[in-house]
Design a protein around this motif. Structure first.
Motif, PDB file in Angstrom:
ATOM      1  N   ALA A   5       0.466  -1.070   0.181  1.00 16.69           N
ATOM      2  CA  ALA A   5       0.600  -0.501   0.047  1.00 16.69           C
ATOM      3  C   ALA A   5       0.734   1.450  -0.109  1.00 16.69           C
ATOM      4  CB  ALA A   5      -0.999   0.459   0.998  1.00 16.69           C
ATOM      5  N   THR A   6       0.829   2.471  -0.594  1.00 15.85           N
ATOM      6  CA  THR A   6       1.390   3.502  -0.523  1.00 15.85           C
ATOM      7  C   THR A   6       0.872   4.126   0.277  1.00 15.85           C
ATOM      8  OG1 THR A   6      -0.851   4.328  -2.058  1.00 15.85           O
ATOM      9  CG2 THR A   6       1.165   3.308  -3.947  1.00 15.85           C
ATOM     10  N   PRO A   7       1.825   5.242   0.672  1.00 14.49           N
ATOM     11  CA  PRO A   7       1.896   5.932   2.017  1.00 14.49           C
ATOM     12  C   PRO A   7       0.150   6.296   2.646  1.00 14.49           C
ATOM     13  CG  PRO A   7       3.949   6.233   1.405  1.00 14.49           C
ATOM     14  CD  PRO A   7       3.084   5.385   0.347  1.00 14.49           C
ATOM     15  N   SER A   8      -0.419   7.286   1.110  1.00 18.19           N
ATOM     16  CA  SER A   8      -1.582   8.147   2.097  1.00 18.19           C
ATOM     17  C   SER A   8      -2.744   7.218   1.814  1.00 18.19           C
ATOM     18  CB  SER A   8      -1.869   8.755   0.482  1.00 18.19           C
ATOM     19  OG  SER A   8      -1.804   7.938  -0.606  1.00 18.19           O
ATOM     20  N   VAL A   9      -2.345   5.785   0.923  1.00 24.86           N
ATOM     21  CA  VAL A   9      -3.246   4.847   1.372  1.00 24.86           C
ATOM     22  C   VAL A   9      -3.462   4.415   2.879  1.00 24.86           C
ATOM     23  CG1 VAL A   9      -4.081   2.623   0.851  1.00 24.86           C
ATOM     24  CG2 VAL A   9      -3.940   4.189  -1.309  1.00 24.86           C
ATOM     25  N   LEU A  10      -2.154   3.977   3.371  1.00 27.43           N
ATOM     26  CA  LEU A  10      -2.015   3.708   3.808  1.00 27.43           C
ATOM     27  C   LEU A  10      -2.381   4.034   5.001  1.00 27.43           C
ATOM     28  CD1 LEU A  10      -0.554   0.425   4.662  1.00 27.43           C
ATOM     29  CD2 LEU A  10       2.066   2.232   5.013  1.00 27.43           C
ATOM     30  N   PHE A  14      -4.761   3.943   8.266  1.00 27.73           N
ATOM     31  CA  PHE A  14      -4.664   4.048   9.501  1.00 27.73           C
ATOM     32  C   PHE A  14      -5.874   4.615   9.846  1.00 27.73           C
ATOM     33  CE2 PHE A  14      -3.012   5.578  12.830  1.00 27.73           C
ATOM     34  CZ  PHE A  14      -2.672   5.559  13.727  1.00 27.73           C
ATOM     35  N   VAL A  15      -6.153   5.565   9.692  1.00 23.48           N
ATOM     36  CA  VAL A  15      -7.023   7.187  10.324  1.00 23.48           C
ATOM     37  C   VAL A  15      -8.843   6.068  10.718  1.00 23.48           C
ATOM     38  CG1 VAL A  15      -8.177   8.792   9.933  1.00 23.48           C
ATOM     39  CG2 VAL A  15      -6.066   8.487   9.444  1.00 23.48           C
ATOM     40  N   ALA A  16      -8.959   5.302   9.382  1.00 28.21           N
ATOM     41  CA  ALA A  16     -10.407   4.276   9.291  1.00 28.21           C
ATOM     42  C   ALA A  16      -9.954   3.253  10.419  1.00 28.21           C
ATOM     43  CB  ALA A  16     -10.481   3.655   8.556  1.00 28.21           C
ATOM     44  N   PHE A  17      -9.136   2.673  11.024  1.00 24.08           N
ATOM     45  CA  PHE A  17      -9.077   2.294  11.894  1.00 24.08           C
ATOM     46  C   PHE A  17      -8.810   2.306  12.530  1.00 24.08           C
ATOM     47  CE2 PHE A  17      -4.960   0.470  14.114  1.00 24.08           C
ATOM     48  CZ  PHE A  17      -5.641  -0.786  15.304  1.00 24.08           C
ATOM     49  N   ALA A  18      -8.365   3.220  13.065  1.00 23.34           N
ATOM     50  CA  ALA A  18      -7.952   3.927  14.757  1.00 23.34           C
ATOM     51  C   ALA A  18      -9.491   4.853  15.185  1.00 23.34           C
ATOM     52  CB  ALA A  18      -7.055   5.674  14.787  1.00 23.34           C
ATOM     53  N   VAL A  19      -9.793   5.465  14.367  1.00 27.23           N
ATOM     54  CA  VAL A  19     -11.750   5.864  14.374  1.00 27.23           C
ATOM     55  C   VAL A  19     -12.437   4.134  15.288  1.00 27.23           C
ATOM     56  CG1 VAL A  19     -13.600   6.693  13.287  1.00 27.23           C
ATOM     57  CG2 VAL A  19     -11.150   7.845  12.915  1.00 27.23           C
ATOM     58  N   ASP A  20     -12.133   3.219  13.876  1.00 26.60           N
ATOM     59  CA  ASP A  20     -13.497   2.382  14.153  1.00 26.60           C
ATOM     60  C   ASP A  20     -12.466   1.986  15.538  1.00 26.60           C
ATOM     61  OD1 ASP A  20     -14.327   2.329  11.928  1.00 26.60           O
ATOM     62  OD2 ASP A  20     -13.535   0.873  10.774  1.00 26.60           O
ATOM     63  N   GLN A 199      -8.902  14.088   5.384  1.00 27.92           N
ATOM     64  CA  GLN A 199      -9.172  13.903   4.049  1.00 27.92           C
ATOM     65  C   GLN A 199     -10.103  12.830   4.444  1.00 27.92           C
ATOM     66  OE1 GLN A 199      -6.181  12.108   2.161  1.00 27.92           O
ATOM     67  NE2 GLN A 199      -7.554  11.324  -0.020  1.00 27.92           N
ATOM     68  N   TYR A 200      -9.595  12.020   6.153  1.00 24.26           N
ATOM     69  CA  TYR A 200     -11.034  11.054   6.215  1.00 24.26           C
ATOM     70  C   TYR A 200     -12.290  11.500   6.113  1.00 24.26           C
ATOM     71  CZ  TYR A 200     -13.062   7.683   9.245  1.00 24.26           C
ATOM     72  OH  TYR A 200     -14.014   6.608   9.414  1.00 24.26           O
ATOM     73  N   LEU A 201     -12.671  12.538   6.553  1.00 21.82           N
ATOM     74  CA  LEU A 201     -12.979  13.602   7.657  1.00 21.82           C
ATOM     75  C   LEU A 201     -14.068  13.816   6.940  1.00 21.82           C
ATOM     76  CD1 LEU A 201     -12.273  14.580  11.303  1.00 21.82           C
ATOM     77  CD2 LEU A 201     -13.413  12.677  10.709  1.00 21.82           C
ATOM     78  N   GLN A 202     -13.562  14.201   5.461  1.00 21.60           N
ATOM     79  CA  GLN A 202     -14.623  14.836   4.198  1.00 21.60           C
ATOM     80  C   GLN A 202     -14.734  14.123   3.318  1.00 21.60           C
ATOM     81  OE1 GLN A 202     -11.387  17.413   3.602  1.00 21.60           O
ATOM     82  NE2 GLN A 202     -11.839  18.962   5.068  1.00 21.60           N
ATOM     83  N   SER A 210     -18.509  11.875  10.392  1.00 22.13           N
ATOM     84  CA  SER A 210     -18.061  12.839   9.032  1.00 22.13           C
ATOM     85  C   SER A 210     -18.958  14.458   9.636  1.00 22.13           C
ATOM     86  CB  SER A 210     -18.736  12.681   7.786  1.00 22.13           C
ATOM     87  OG  SER A 210     -19.928  12.481   8.027  1.00 22.13           O
ATOM     88  N   ALA A 211     -19.542  13.926  10.724  1.00 21.60           N
ATOM     89  CA  ALA A 211     -20.542  15.226  11.194  1.00 21.60           C
ATOM     90  C   ALA A 211     -19.285  16.257  11.903  1.00 21.60           C
ATOM     91  CB  ALA A 211     -20.943  14.717  11.884  1.00 21.60           C
ATOM     92  N   HIS A 212     -17.780  15.988  11.993  1.00 18.85           N
ATOM     93  CA  HIS A 212     -17.027  16.776  12.803  1.00 18.85           C
ATOM     94  C   HIS A 212     -15.749  16.856  11.914  1.00 18.85           C
ATOM     95  CE1 HIS A 212     -18.257  15.242  16.286  1.00 18.85           C
ATOM     96  NE2 HIS A 212     -18.095  13.961  16.403  1.00 18.85           N
ATOM     97  N   ALA A 213     -16.122  16.976  10.843  1.00 20.02           N
ATOM     98  CA  ALA A 213     -15.023  17.637   9.415  1.00 20.02           C
ATOM     99  C   ALA A 213     -14.893  19.171   9.681  1.00 20.02           C
ATOM    100  CB  ALA A 213     -14.876  16.889   8.089  1.00 20.02           C
ATOM    101  N   ALA A 214     -15.659  19.783   9.941  1.00 22.20           N
ATOM    102  CA  ALA A 214     -15.630  21.345   9.973  1.00 22.20           C
ATOM    103  C   ALA A 214     -14.882  21.945  11.603  1.00 22.20           C
ATOM    104  CB  ALA A 214     -16.998  21.958  10.085  1.00 22.20           C
ATOM    105  N   ALA A 215     -15.420  20.490  12.391  1.00 21.96           N
ATOM    106  CA  ALA A 215     -14.592  21.343  13.504  1.00 21.96           C
ATOM    107  C   ALA A 215     -12.895  21.503  13.484  1.00 21.96           C
ATOM    108  CB  ALA A 215     -15.649  21.639  14.643  1.00 21.96           C
TER     109      ALA A 215
END
Length: 225
Positions: A5-10, A14-20, A199-202, A210-215
């Motif tokens: 996986a490329t760094p950006s995909v990784l 990772f962000v999705a995993f950490a949120v979950d 990027q993940y939130l957007q 996603s409700a927290h993207a603006a904050a």
């Protein structure tokens, strides 16, 4: 998670995993710098074998993708101890067996003595930690590694908050990671940064997140580097 996986995909994975996993949470949290942050990252919540194993996989793949050369891993007490052990296991699984060491907070006066535990600290040493908030822990690690006659060569962290550091109550123009890179002359490799979180939130279909993207965007506009 693919092996290549490329760094950006990784970073997105990772962000999705950490949120979950609930390690990345949203709301209102006071940071060490006294700011009200719309998100928090608590690596102490990678608290079972499955989560810690996946975290180690992200560290290892990020390190291999970075091309950083190192001879061993050093984990500063206390969070770095688990991270160093887990990442060295994962690197070995991927065919890169590296020794690791860590420090104890209190010098031991019996048995083997001293503050360093594990493999002899020598060669090019990679420091592994969860985040860099002020660079203090990195400076302490550098001192211990140099005292052992070895060379610190880089720092691997899970999340780069990419925000202006606060030194003695004064806001700096640089982030703690930039400080470590420029002043301490160490390469910092992060699995993900605040930009990846945004990027993940957007783009996520997770409506709660996603409700927290603006904050988070407003926080980055105010404190980001």
């Amino acid at each position: 998670m693919s092996h290549t996986a490329t760094p950006s995909v990784l970073a997105q994975e990772f962000v999705a995993f950490a949120v979950d996993a609930g390690v990345l949470g949203f709301g209102e949290f006071k940071t060490k710098a006294g700011r009200l942050s719309p998100y928090f990252f608590n690596a102490g919540l990678f608290d079972d074998g499955l989560k810690l194993g996946r975290l180690a996989e992200f560290y290892a793949k990020t390190l291999l993708a970075s091309g950083l050369q190192f001879d061993m891993i050093f984990g500063p007490a206390y969070k770095g101890i688990t991270l160093a052990a887990a990442v060295s296991i994962e690197l070995a699984r991927l065919g890169h067996n590296k020794p690791f060491a860590y420090n104890r907070k209190e010098a031991k006066d019996h048995g083997e003595g001293g503050t360093l535990v594990g493999a002899p600290v020598k060669g090019q040493v990679l420091i592994i930690d969860d985040v860099i908030s002020a660079g203090t822990s990195v400076r302490e690690s550098i001192a211990m590694i140099k005292a052992a006659g070895a060379t610190p060569c880089g720092v691997a962290i899970a999340l780069d908050r990419q925000e202006k550091a606060v030194e003695n109550g004064v806001e700096s123009a640089k982030s703690a990671v930039q400080y470590v890179t420029e002043q301490l002359q160490l390469t910092v490799t992060a699995i993900a940064g605040l930009s990846d979180l945004l990027q993940y939130l957007q783009t996520t279909s997770n409506a709660v997140a996603s409700a927290h993207a603006a904050a988070v965007q407003a926080y980055r506009d105010r404190y980001g580097v």
